[in-house]
Write a protein that holds these residues in place. Structure first.
Motif, PDB file in Angstrom:
ATOM      1  N   SER A   1      10.426 -25.743  -0.875  1.00  0.00           N
ATOM      2  CA  SER A   1       9.933 -24.520  -0.234  1.00  0.00           C
ATOM      3  C   SER A   1       8.758 -23.918  -0.990  1.00  0.00           C
ATOM      4  O   SER A   1       8.421 -24.332  -2.094  1.00  0.00           O
ATOM      5  N   LEU A   2       8.168 -22.928  -0.350  1.00  0.00           N
ATOM      6  CA  LEU A   2       7.069 -22.178  -0.942  1.00  0.00           C
ATOM      7  C   LEU A   2       7.512 -20.745  -1.214  1.00  0.00           C
ATOM      8  O   LEU A   2       8.402 -20.218  -0.548  1.00  0.00           O
ATOM      9  N   ALA A   3       6.849 -20.116  -2.155  1.00  0.00           N
ATOM     10  CA  ALA A   3       7.028 -18.690  -2.413  1.00  0.00           C
ATOM     11  C   ALA A   3       5.777 -17.982  -1.913  1.00  0.00           C
ATOM     12  O   ALA A   3       4.655 -18.397  -2.226  1.00  0.00           O
ATOM     13  N   ILE A   4       5.976 -16.931  -1.137  1.00  0.00           N
ATOM     14  CA  ILE A   4       4.859 -16.173  -0.578  1.00  0.00           C
ATOM     15  C   ILE A   4       4.787 -14.829  -1.304  1.00  0.00           C
ATOM     16  O   ILE A   4       5.785 -14.120  -1.411  1.00  0.00           O
ATOM     17  N   THR A   5       3.603 -14.491  -1.778  1.00  0.00           N
ATOM     18  CA  THR A   5       3.404 -13.196  -2.449  1.00  0.00           C
ATOM     19  C   THR A   5       2.145 -12.522  -1.911  1.00  0.00           C
ATOM     20  O   THR A   5       1.257 -13.174  -1.366  1.00  0.00           O
ATOM     21  N   VAL A   6       2.095 -11.222  -2.089  1.00  0.00           N
ATOM     22  CA  VAL A   6       0.933 -10.430  -1.682  1.00  0.00           C
ATOM     23  C   VAL A   6      -0.046 -10.390  -2.844  1.00  0.00           C
ATOM     24  O   VAL A   6       0.362 -10.281  -4.006  1.00  0.00           O
ATOM     25  N   THR A   7      -1.324 -10.467  -2.535  1.00  0.00           N
ATOM     26  CA  THR A   7      -2.325 -10.342  -3.595  1.00  0.00           C
ATOM     27  C   THR A   7      -2.318  -8.911  -4.134  1.00  0.00           C
ATOM     28  O   THR A   7      -1.928  -7.967  -3.439  1.00  0.00           O
ATOM     29  N   GLU A   8      -2.756  -8.761  -5.358  1.00  0.00           N
ATOM     30  CA  GLU A   8      -2.778  -7.440  -5.987  1.00  0.00           C
ATOM     31  C   GLU A   8      -3.694  -6.480  -5.227  1.00  0.00           C
ATOM     32  O   GLU A   8      -3.366  -5.312  -5.043  1.00  0.00           O
ATOM     33  N   HIS A   9      -4.816  -6.965  -4.753  1.00  0.00           N
ATOM     34  CA  HIS A   9      -5.753  -6.122  -3.997  1.00  0.00           C
ATOM     35  C   HIS A   9      -5.100  -5.585  -2.727  1.00  0.00           C
ATOM     36  O   HIS A   9      -5.202  -4.389  -2.411  1.00  0.00           O
ATOM     37  N   THR A  10      -4.421  -6.431  -1.983  1.00  0.00           N
ATOM     38  CA  THR A  10      -3.767  -6.006  -0.749  1.00  0.00           C
ATOM     39  C   THR A  10      -2.611  -5.063  -1.053  1.00  0.00           C
ATOM     40  O   THR A  10      -2.397  -4.079  -0.338  1.00  0.00           O
ATOM     41  N   ARG A  11      -1.874  -5.330  -2.120  1.00  0.00           N
ATOM     42  CA  ARG A  11      -0.777  -4.444  -2.501  1.00  0.00           C
ATOM     43  C   ARG A  11      -1.305  -3.034  -2.784  1.00  0.00           C
ATOM     44  O   ARG A  11      -0.748  -2.048  -2.331  1.00  0.00           O
ATOM     45  N   ARG A  12      -2.429  -2.948  -3.507  1.00  0.00           N
ATOM     46  CA  ARG A  12      -3.029  -1.635  -3.800  1.00  0.00           C
ATOM     47  C   ARG A  12      -3.503  -0.946  -2.528  1.00  0.00           C
ATOM     48  O   ARG A  12      -3.287   0.256  -2.339  1.00  0.00           O
ATOM     49  N   ASP A  13      -4.174  -1.695  -1.643  1.00  0.00           N
ATOM     50  CA  ASP A  13      -4.650  -1.110  -0.379  1.00  0.00           C
ATOM     51  C   ASP A  13      -3.476  -0.597   0.462  1.00  0.00           C
ATOM     52  O   ASP A  13      -3.547   0.501   1.024  1.00  0.00           O
ATOM     53  N   ALA A  14      -2.414  -1.380   0.554  1.00  0.00           N
ATOM     54  CA  ALA A  14      -1.246  -0.965   1.334  1.00  0.00           C
ATOM     55  C   ALA A  14      -0.591   0.265   0.715  1.00  0.00           C
ATOM     56  O   ALA A  14      -0.150   1.174   1.421  1.00  0.00           O
ATOM     57  N   ARG A  15      -0.566   0.304  -0.593  1.00  0.00           N
ATOM     58  CA  ARG A  15       0.016   1.466  -1.288  1.00  0.00           C
ATOM     59  C   ARG A  15      -0.776   2.733  -0.961  1.00  0.00           C
ATOM     60  O   ARG A  15      -0.207   3.800  -0.748  1.00  0.00           O
ATOM     61  N   GLU A  16      -2.087   2.616  -0.889  1.00  0.00           N
ATOM     62  CA  GLU A  16      -2.930   3.777  -0.601  1.00  0.00           C
ATOM     63  C   GLU A  16      -2.818   4.243   0.842  1.00  0.00           C
ATOM     64  O   GLU A  16      -3.077   5.408   1.123  1.00  0.00           O
ATOM     65  N   THR A  17      -2.455   3.374   1.751  1.00  0.00           N
ATOM     66  CA  THR A  17      -2.346   3.783   3.159  1.00  0.00           C
ATOM     67  C   THR A  17      -0.891   4.007   3.530  1.00  0.00           C
ATOM     68  O   THR A  17      -0.438   5.147   3.631  1.00  0.00           O
ATOM     69  N   VAL A  18      -0.157   2.937   3.711  1.00  0.00           N
ATOM     70  CA  VAL A  18       1.235   3.015   4.150  1.00  0.00           C
ATOM     71  C   VAL A  18       2.092   3.723   3.102  1.00  0.00           C
ATOM     72  O   VAL A  18       2.940   4.551   3.437  1.00  0.00           O
ATOM     73  N   GLY A  19       1.856   3.429   1.843  1.00  0.00           N
ATOM     74  CA  GLY A  19       2.645   4.038   0.776  1.00  0.00           C
ATOM     75  C   GLY A  19       2.514   5.545   0.733  1.00  0.00           C
ATOM     76  O   GLY A  19       3.504   6.270   0.594  1.00  0.00           O
ATOM     77  N   ARG A  20       1.309   6.037   0.872  1.00  0.00           N
ATOM     78  CA  ARG A  20       1.103   7.495   0.861  1.00  0.00           C
ATOM     79  C   ARG A  20       1.720   8.155   2.092  1.00  0.00           C
ATOM     80  O   ARG A  20       2.270   9.252   2.000  1.00  0.00           O
ATOM     81  N   GLN A  21       1.637   7.489   3.238  1.00  0.00           N
ATOM     82  CA  GLN A  21       2.274   8.026   4.445  1.00  0.00           C
ATOM     83  C   GLN A  21       3.786   8.118   4.240  1.00  0.00           C
ATOM     84  O   GLN A  21       4.415   9.119   4.584  1.00  0.00           O
ATOM     85  N   HIS A  22       4.359   7.054   3.685  1.00  0.00           N
ATOM     86  CA  HIS A  22       5.805   7.040   3.452  1.00  0.00           C
ATOM     87  C   HIS A  22       6.195   8.162   2.482  1.00  0.00           C
ATOM     88  O   HIS A  22       7.211   8.830   2.675  1.00  0.00           O
TER      89      HIS A  22
END
Length: 190
Positions: free
Chosen positions: A128-149
């Protein structure tokens, strides 16, 4: 009813069973005062406002990240797994999103090409493979979805425990209506 009603007025009135179901074929109001019905309609209007705001926030996040809603759901799941130290396989992602393995592969190809995810060998399962989010995308998501949450969490945290219990009971009750409707009329059959 006014013949020159605005679309907003018409949409607002369609939540009132006294207007859309005057004969009580669907919405039974026996024993409810007019004030109780009006107050219940206000709850439904508030729920609609929340739903509309949630859709707008979701669409804004999707536009900011330049991704569709399934891609965003996948990224949120991968971020949550990362935060818990869990390894996610394509199969687990497919199961979480309720999409086929072929659709998952296409989505991962697209997300990898956009530098949102990485595929790597699974640390314990060579098949199998392991799927991870890139650090850049994690930061972008944190700034949008994370702040809304975080803002939503603050609203829930401001309630006293008894109010939270009422909200939980209400939302769980609403969630259960989907199951009841599907079982009763076969709408959920696919």
């Amino acid at each position: 009813m006014k013949k020159d009603a605005t679309p907003a007025e018409i949409a607002d009135r369609m939540l009132d069973p006294r207007i859309v179901d005057a004969s009580e074929e669907l919405v039974h109001r026996t024993g409810m005062s007019d004030d109780d019905v009006a107050h219940t309609v206000e709850v439904m209007r508030a729920l609609r406002r929340w739903h509309q705001a949630s859709e707008r926030m979701s669409e804004a996040s999707n536009r900011y990240m330049r991704l569709n809603s399934t891609d965003m759901r996948a990224l949120r799941f991968l971020i949550a797994a990362h935060n818990q130290g869990a390894v996610v396989t394509p199969g687990q992602l497919s199961e979480h999103l309720a999409i086929s393995t072929a659709a998952t592969t296409k989505m991962l190809d697209r997300l990898e090409a956009g530098h949102h995810v990485l595929r790597a060998p699974h640390p314990t399962d060579r098949r199998s493979l392991a799927i991870t989010v890139t650090e850049h995308t994690r930061r972008d998501a944190r700034e949008t979805v994370g702040r809304q949450h975080a803002r939503r969490f603050d609203v829930a945290a401001a309630l006293v425990p008894e109010e939270r219990d009422v909200v939980i009971r209400f939302l769980d009750g609403l969630s259960a209506t989907e199951v009841l409707e599907d079982a009763e009329d076969g709408l959920g059959a696919g």
